[in-house]
Scaffold this motif. Structure first.
Motif, PDB file in Angstrom:
ATOM      1  N   GLY A  89       0.821  -1.186   0.000  1.00 14.40           N
ATOM      2  CA  GLY A  89       0.000   0.000   0.000  1.00 14.40           C
ATOM      3  C   GLY A  89       0.866   1.251   0.000  1.00 14.40           C
ATOM      4  O   GLY A  89       2.065   1.203   0.288  1.00 14.40           O
ATOM      5  N   VAL A  90       0.275   2.384  -0.321  1.00 17.93           N
ATOM      6  CA  VAL A  90       1.014   3.641  -0.391  1.00 17.93           C
ATOM      7  C   VAL A  90       1.637   3.978   0.964  1.00 17.93           C
ATOM      8  O   VAL A  90       2.792   4.413   1.046  1.00 17.93           O
ATOM      9  CB  VAL A  90       0.088   4.781  -0.864  1.00 17.93           C
ATOM     10  CG1 VAL A  90       0.799   6.130  -0.793  1.00 17.93           C
ATOM     11  CG2 VAL A  90      -0.402   4.513  -2.282  1.00 17.93           C
ATOM     12  N   SER A  91       0.902   3.776   2.031  1.00 13.32           N
ATOM     13  CA  SER A  91       1.408   4.100   3.366  1.00 13.32           C
ATOM     14  C   SER A  91       2.617   3.241   3.726  1.00 13.32           C
ATOM     15  O   SER A  91       3.634   3.746   4.221  1.00 13.32           O
ATOM     16  CB  SER A  91       0.311   3.897   4.410  1.00 13.32           C
ATOM     17  OG  SER A  91      -0.826   4.688   4.105  1.00 13.32           O
ATOM     18  N   GLU A  92       2.521   1.942   3.476  1.00 11.16           N
ATOM     19  CA  GLU A  92       3.621   1.035   3.792  1.00 11.16           C
ATOM     20  C   GLU A  92       4.853   1.342   2.951  1.00 11.16           C
ATOM     21  O   GLU A  92       5.979   1.370   3.457  1.00 11.16           O
ATOM     22  CB  GLU A  92       3.201  -0.408   3.542  1.00 11.16           C
ATOM     23  CG  GLU A  92       1.948  -0.839   4.279  1.00 11.16           C
ATOM     24  CD  GLU A  92       1.254  -1.969   3.560  1.00 11.16           C
ATOM     25  OE1 GLU A  92       1.853  -3.054   3.452  1.00 11.16           O
ATOM     26  OE2 GLU A  92       0.112  -1.779   3.090  1.00 11.16           O
ATOM     27  N   LYS A  93       4.635   1.581   1.656  1.00  9.87           N
ATOM     28  CA  LYS A  93       5.770   1.850   0.763  1.00  9.87           C
ATOM     29  C   LYS A  93       6.453   3.165   1.126  1.00  9.87           C
ATOM     30  O   LYS A  93       7.670   3.297   1.001  1.00  9.87           O
ATOM     31  CB  LYS A  93       5.307   1.885  -0.700  1.00  9.87           C
ATOM     32  CG  LYS A  93       6.462   1.913  -1.688  1.00  9.87           C
ATOM     33  CD  LYS A  93       5.988   1.792  -3.123  1.00  9.87           C
ATOM     34  CE  LYS A  93       7.176   1.645  -4.074  1.00  9.87           C
ATOM     35  NZ  LYS A  93       8.181   2.700  -3.919  1.00  9.87           N
ATOM     36  N   ALA A  94       5.663   4.145   1.583  1.00  9.73           N
ATOM     37  CA  ALA A  94       6.255   5.421   1.989  1.00  9.73           C
ATOM     38  C   ALA A  94       7.253   5.209   3.127  1.00  9.73           C
ATOM     39  O   ALA A  94       8.349   5.783   3.125  1.00  9.73           O
ATOM     40  CB  ALA A  94       5.158   6.388   2.419  1.00  9.73           C
ATOM     41  N   LEU A  95       6.880   4.374   4.099  1.00  9.52           N
ATOM     42  CA  LEU A  95       7.776   4.103   5.215  1.00  9.52           C
ATOM     43  C   LEU A  95       8.997   3.308   4.752  1.00  9.52           C
ATOM     44  O   LEU A  95      10.119   3.551   5.219  1.00  9.52           O
ATOM     45  CB  LEU A  95       7.034   3.327   6.304  1.00  9.52           C
ATOM     46  CG  LEU A  95       5.870   4.057   6.977  1.00  9.52           C
ATOM     47  CD1 LEU A  95       5.208   3.146   8.011  1.00  9.52           C
ATOM     48  CD2 LEU A  95       6.335   5.340   7.631  1.00  9.52           C
ATOM     49  N   ALA A  96       8.783   2.353   3.853  1.00  9.42           N
ATOM     50  CA  ALA A  96       9.901   1.547   3.357  1.00  9.42           C
ATOM     51  C   ALA A  96      10.891   2.415   2.583  1.00  9.42           C
ATOM     52  O   ALA A  96      12.106   2.288   2.748  1.00  9.42           O
ATOM     53  CB  ALA A  96       9.366   0.424   2.469  1.00  9.42           C
ATOM     54  N   ASP A  97      10.378   3.298   1.734  1.00  8.47           N
ATOM     55  CA  ASP A  97      11.265   4.170   0.949  1.00  8.47           C
ATOM     56  C   ASP A  97      11.980   5.174   1.845  1.00  8.47           C
ATOM     57  O   ASP A  97      13.132   5.533   1.596  1.00  8.47           O
ATOM     58  CB  ASP A  97      10.459   4.922  -0.114  1.00  8.47           C
ATOM     59  CG  ASP A  97       9.958   4.013  -1.223  1.00  8.47           C
ATOM     60  OD1 ASP A  97      10.474   2.882  -1.332  1.00  8.47           O
ATOM     61  OD2 ASP A  97       9.045   4.418  -1.969  1.00  8.47           O
ATOM     62  N   ALA A  98      11.297   5.653   2.881  1.00  4.52           N
ATOM     63  CA  ALA A  98      11.904   6.633   3.788  1.00  4.52           C
ATOM     64  C   ALA A  98      12.900   5.991   4.740  1.00  4.52           C
ATOM     65  O   ALA A  98      13.768   6.662   5.289  1.00  4.52           O
ATOM     66  CB  ALA A  98      10.814   7.342   4.586  1.00  4.52           C
ATOM     67  N   MET A  99      12.779   4.677   4.951  1.00  4.34           N
ATOM     68  CA  MET A  99      13.581   3.967   5.952  1.00  4.34           C
ATOM     69  C   MET A  99      13.447   4.664   7.306  1.00  4.34           C
ATOM     70  O   MET A  99      14.410   4.904   8.026  1.00  4.34           O
ATOM     71  CB  MET A  99      15.049   3.897   5.521  1.00  4.34           C
ATOM     72  CG  MET A  99      15.284   3.050   4.293  1.00  4.34           C
ATOM     73  SD  MET A  99      14.937   1.294   4.593  1.00  4.34           S
ATOM     74  CE  MET A  99      16.294   0.867   5.675  1.00  4.34           C
ATOM     75  N   ALA A 100      12.214   5.030   7.625  1.00  2.97           N
ATOM     76  CA  ALA A 100      11.917   5.744   8.869  1.00  2.97           C
ATOM     77  C   ALA A 100      10.518   5.369   9.321  1.00  2.97           C
ATOM     78  O   ALA A 100       9.765   4.716   8.587  1.00  2.97           O
ATOM     79  CB  ALA A 100      12.028   7.248   8.648  1.00  2.97           C
ATOM     80  N   THR A 101      10.158   5.798  10.530  1.00  2.49           N
ATOM     81  CA  THR A 101       8.829   5.477  11.050  1.00  2.49           C
ATOM     82  C   THR A 101       7.800   6.534  10.682  1.00  2.49           C
ATOM     83  O   THR A 101       6.638   6.418  11.049  1.00  2.49           O
ATOM     84  CB  THR A 101       8.856   5.335  12.580  1.00  2.49           C
ATOM     85  OG1 THR A 101       9.340   6.555  13.148  1.00  2.49           O
ATOM     86  CG2 THR A 101       9.744   4.180  12.995  1.00  2.49           C
ATOM     87  N   SER A 102       8.224   7.579   9.964  1.00  6.33           N
ATOM     88  CA  SER A 102       7.295   8.608   9.536  1.00  6.33           C
ATOM     89  C   SER A 102       7.654   9.080   8.135  1.00  6.33           C
ATOM     90  O   SER A 102       8.808   9.019   7.724  1.00  6.33           O
ATOM     91  CB  SER A 102       7.310   9.798  10.502  1.00  6.33           C
ATOM     92  OG  SER A 102       6.310  10.727  10.159  1.00  6.33           O
ATOM     93  N   ALA A 103       6.643   9.556   7.426  1.00  6.10           N
ATOM     94  CA  ALA A 103       6.811  10.123   6.089  1.00  6.10           C
ATOM     95  C   ALA A 103       5.587  10.990   5.816  1.00  6.10           C
ATOM     96  O   ALA A 103       4.635  10.996   6.610  1.00  6.10           O
ATOM     97  CB  ALA A 103       6.937   9.019   5.036  1.00  6.10           C
TER      98      ALA A 103
END
Length: 212
Positions: A89-103
């Motif tokens: 999902g967009v939310s999960e991928k955002a965290l994976a790409d950011a390598m952080a707990t927030s984006a």
């Protein structure tokens, strides 16, 4: 330094003070970014999308854009791994790409999302309830990973032309109206637009420098 951050944002978007303050207020006194949903309501051309991106990037958050007006189903939340087209999902991928707990996720034209509960794809508005609710977002069940993950610290900024969202979604966000810039803001906008024209036409941005 929230005071310095606010001053800099107001220099770039002096007509959007209410939205800038709302973004700041939603974070309170946290030392790290936490979950928040901000809705920017305004007419086409008032700078909502540019403002939303500025709020996210100036905060040092990884930026993800999602065009809700192109959404005809609920794949925003991902699709199951058992399908050939399974994806995060967009939310999960955002965290994976950011390598952080927030984006930060900017969801443009949210009021124009389509879809139906009577179809296999569902609709975007229904799926957002869970990821915008802090309690369920802390253990959101990923359809792709088949495992709960914490998406509660994501920051969402949605742009809308009019406030026609379901009441259950409006209750989960801070809605702020963004007015159109006026003649008083020409001094801020003219140099920015001149530089943009130079970039779009392949010229040196220095040709966009304006005198008084």
């Amino acid at each position: 330094d929230w005071a310095a951050w606010t001053r800099e944002r107001l220099e770039a978007f002096p007509w959007a003070g209410e939205a800038i303050e709302a973004f700041r207020d939603l974070q309170g006194n946290r030392k790290h970014f936490g979950g928040a949903v901000l809705g920017l309501v305004g007419t086409t051309g008032c700078g909502k999308s540019a403002l939303a991106a500025e709020l996210i990037t100036s905060s040092g958050l990884h930026l993800v854009r999602y065009n809700a007006d192109a959404a005809s189903e609920n794949s925003f939340l991902g699709t199951a791994a058992r399908w050939n087209t399974g994806h995060l999902g967009v939310s999960e991928k955002a965290l994976a790409d950011a390598m952080a707990t927030s984006a930060g996720i900017v969801t443009d034209e949210l009021d124009k999302a389509s879809g139906s509960r009577n179809s296999n794809g569902g609709r975007l508005h229904d799926g957002l309830h869970g990821v915008w609710e802090a309690e369920t977002a802390r253990a959101w069940h990923s359809q792709f990973l088949l495992h709960p993950i914490d998406v509660s610290r994501l920051v969402y900024i949605c742009t809308l032309n009019d406030d026609t969202l379901p009441a259950t979604l409006r209750d989960r966000m801070r809605l702020v109206r963004v007015p159109e810039p006026g003649p008083a803001h020409l001094g801020v906008l003219a140099p920015r637009l001149a530089r943009a024209v130079c970039r779009e036409t392949g010229q040196d941005e220095r040709f966009g420098l304006l005198d008084a």
